[in-house]
Scaffold this motif. Structure first.
Motif, short mmCIF file in Angstrom:
data_model
loop_
_atom_site.label_atom_id
_atom_site.label_comp_id
_atom_site.label_asym_id
_atom_site.label_seq_id
_atom_site.Cartn_x
_atom_site.Cartn_y
_atom_site.Cartn_z
N GLN A 112 0.83 -1.20 0.00
CA GLN A 112 0.00 0.00 0.00
C GLN A 112 0.87 1.26 0.00
N SER A 113 1.99 1.21 0.69
CA SER A 113 2.91 2.34 0.68
C SER A 113 3.41 2.61 -0.74
N ASP A 114 3.75 1.55 -1.45
CA ASP A 114 4.18 1.69 -2.85
C ASP A 114 3.07 2.31 -3.70
N LEU A 115 1.84 1.89 -3.47
CA LEU A 115 0.71 2.43 -4.22
C LEU A 115 0.47 3.91 -3.91
N VAL A 116 0.55 4.27 -2.64
CA VAL A 116 0.37 5.67 -2.24
C VAL A 116 1.44 6.54 -2.89
N GLU A 117 2.67 6.08 -2.83
CA GLU A 117 3.76 6.84 -3.44
C GLU A 117 3.51 7.03 -4.94
N CYS A 118 3.06 6.00 -5.59
CA CYS A 118 2.79 6.07 -7.03
C CYS A 118 1.64 7.04 -7.33
N ILE A 119 0.52 6.89 -6.64
CA ILE A 119 -0.66 7.72 -6.88
C ILE A 119 -0.34 9.18 -6.64
N ASN A 120 0.47 9.46 -5.64
CA ASN A 120 0.80 10.85 -5.33
C ASN A 120 1.68 11.51 -6.38
N THR A 121 2.19 10.74 -7.34
CA THR A 121 2.96 11.33 -8.44
C THR A 121 2.08 11.60 -9.66
N LEU A 122 0.84 11.12 -9.63
CA LEU A 122 -0.06 11.25 -10.78
C LEU A 122 -0.94 12.48 -10.67
N THR A 123 -1.42 12.94 -11.81
CA THR A 123 -2.43 14.00 -11.83
C THR A 123 -3.79 13.31 -11.83
N LEU A 124 -4.54 13.55 -10.80
CA LEU A 124 -5.85 12.92 -10.68
C LEU A 124 -6.88 13.67 -11.51
N GLN A 125 -7.89 12.94 -11.92
CA GLN A 125 -8.92 13.44 -12.83
C GLN A 125 -10.28 13.44 -12.13
N PRO A 126 -11.23 14.14 -12.70
CA PRO A 126 -12.61 13.98 -12.23
C PRO A 126 -13.02 12.53 -12.43
N PRO A 127 -14.03 12.07 -11.71
CA PRO A 127 -14.41 10.66 -11.84
C PRO A 127 -14.79 10.31 -13.27
N ALA A 128 -14.38 9.13 -13.69
CA ALA A 128 -14.71 8.62 -15.03
C ALA A 128 -16.16 8.12 -15.00
N PRO A 129 -16.76 7.92 -16.18
CA PRO A 129 -18.13 7.38 -16.22
C PRO A 129 -18.23 6.00 -15.55
N VAL A 130 -17.14 5.24 -15.61
CA VAL A 130 -17.10 3.92 -14.97
C VAL A 130 -16.18 4.03 -13.76
N SER A 131 -16.64 3.56 -12.62
CA SER A 131 -15.81 3.62 -11.41
C SER A 131 -14.52 2.83 -11.63
N LEU A 132 -13.50 3.20 -10.88
CA LEU A 132 -12.22 2.50 -10.97
C LEU A 132 -12.34 1.04 -10.54
N THR A 133 -13.16 0.78 -9.52
CA THR A 133 -13.32 -0.61 -9.07
C THR A 133 -14.01 -1.45 -10.14
N LEU A 134 -15.01 -0.89 -10.80
CA LEU A 134 -15.68 -1.61 -11.89
C LEU A 134 -14.71 -1.84 -13.03
N TYR A 135 -13.94 -0.84 -13.38
CA TYR A 135 -12.96 -0.95 -14.46
C TYR A 135 -11.98 -2.08 -14.16
N TYR A 136 -11.47 -2.12 -12.94
CA TYR A 136 -10.51 -3.16 -12.55
C TYR A 136 -11.16 -4.55 -12.57
#
Length: 161
Positions: A112-136
């Motif tokens: 989870q620490s690796d994931l947090v570090e990664c996400i914090n380097t990205l530019t986040l977007q408004p929510p997509a039409p399909v949720s991230l959990t559904l997409y995955y």
């Protein structure tokens, strides 16, 4: 809303506490175990995606590879340890088995620490039409599990900053 202006306060502690609370829901735990054991999904990634869904943010399509790459190292280690622990379960005293579960939990937290570090380097977007959990879940062929993850978490959300 300007895409570059979306900020969330994601720390390891935020994600870890969210994960512990969310995973404690029986249906969620069962769905996570099914995702992991039957579809080779990554539960920590799913929990991160659910946290992002709850914050009403998304990641860019082109950032998926970066997110997946950031967990590869820890995923190999975690998967190997988990398999070893399962094989040894019948042969270990209860105290040693519980210690191995605690060690696995520490590996989960590192991932989870690796994931947090990664996400914090990205530019986040408004929510997509399909949720991230559904997409995955769709990526894994486990769309039916997405219904469980689509339900809102029933505890306080982290504040956007």
């Amino acid at each position: 809303m300007n895409q570059a202006s979306i900020q969330v306060s994601l720390t390891l502690e935020h994600l870890w506490q969210f994960s512990l609370q969310y995973y404690s829901v029986r249906d969620v735990k069962e769905a996570c175990m099914s995702l992991q054991n039957n579809y080779h999904g990554n539960v920590n990634l799913l929990l991160l995606l659910k946290w992002l869904d709850e914050q009403h943010v998304s990641i860019k399509e082109q950032d998926w590879n970066q997110v997946m790459t950031c967990i590869n190292r820890s995923e190999v280690l975690l998967h190997g340890f988990r398999e070893l622990r399962r094989k040894l379960k019948a042969h270990l005293p209860d105290t040693l088995y519980r210690e191995s579960l605690q060690f696995e939990l520490q590996l989960e937290k590192q991932q989870q620490s690796d994931l947090v570090e990664c996400i914090n380097t990205l530019t986040l977007q408004p929510p997509a039409p399909v949720s991230l959990t559904l997409y995955y879940c769709k990526q894994l062929g486990a769309e039916h599990l997405a219904d469980i993850f689509a339900k809102p978490a029933f505890f306080p959300k982290q504040q956007k900053i």
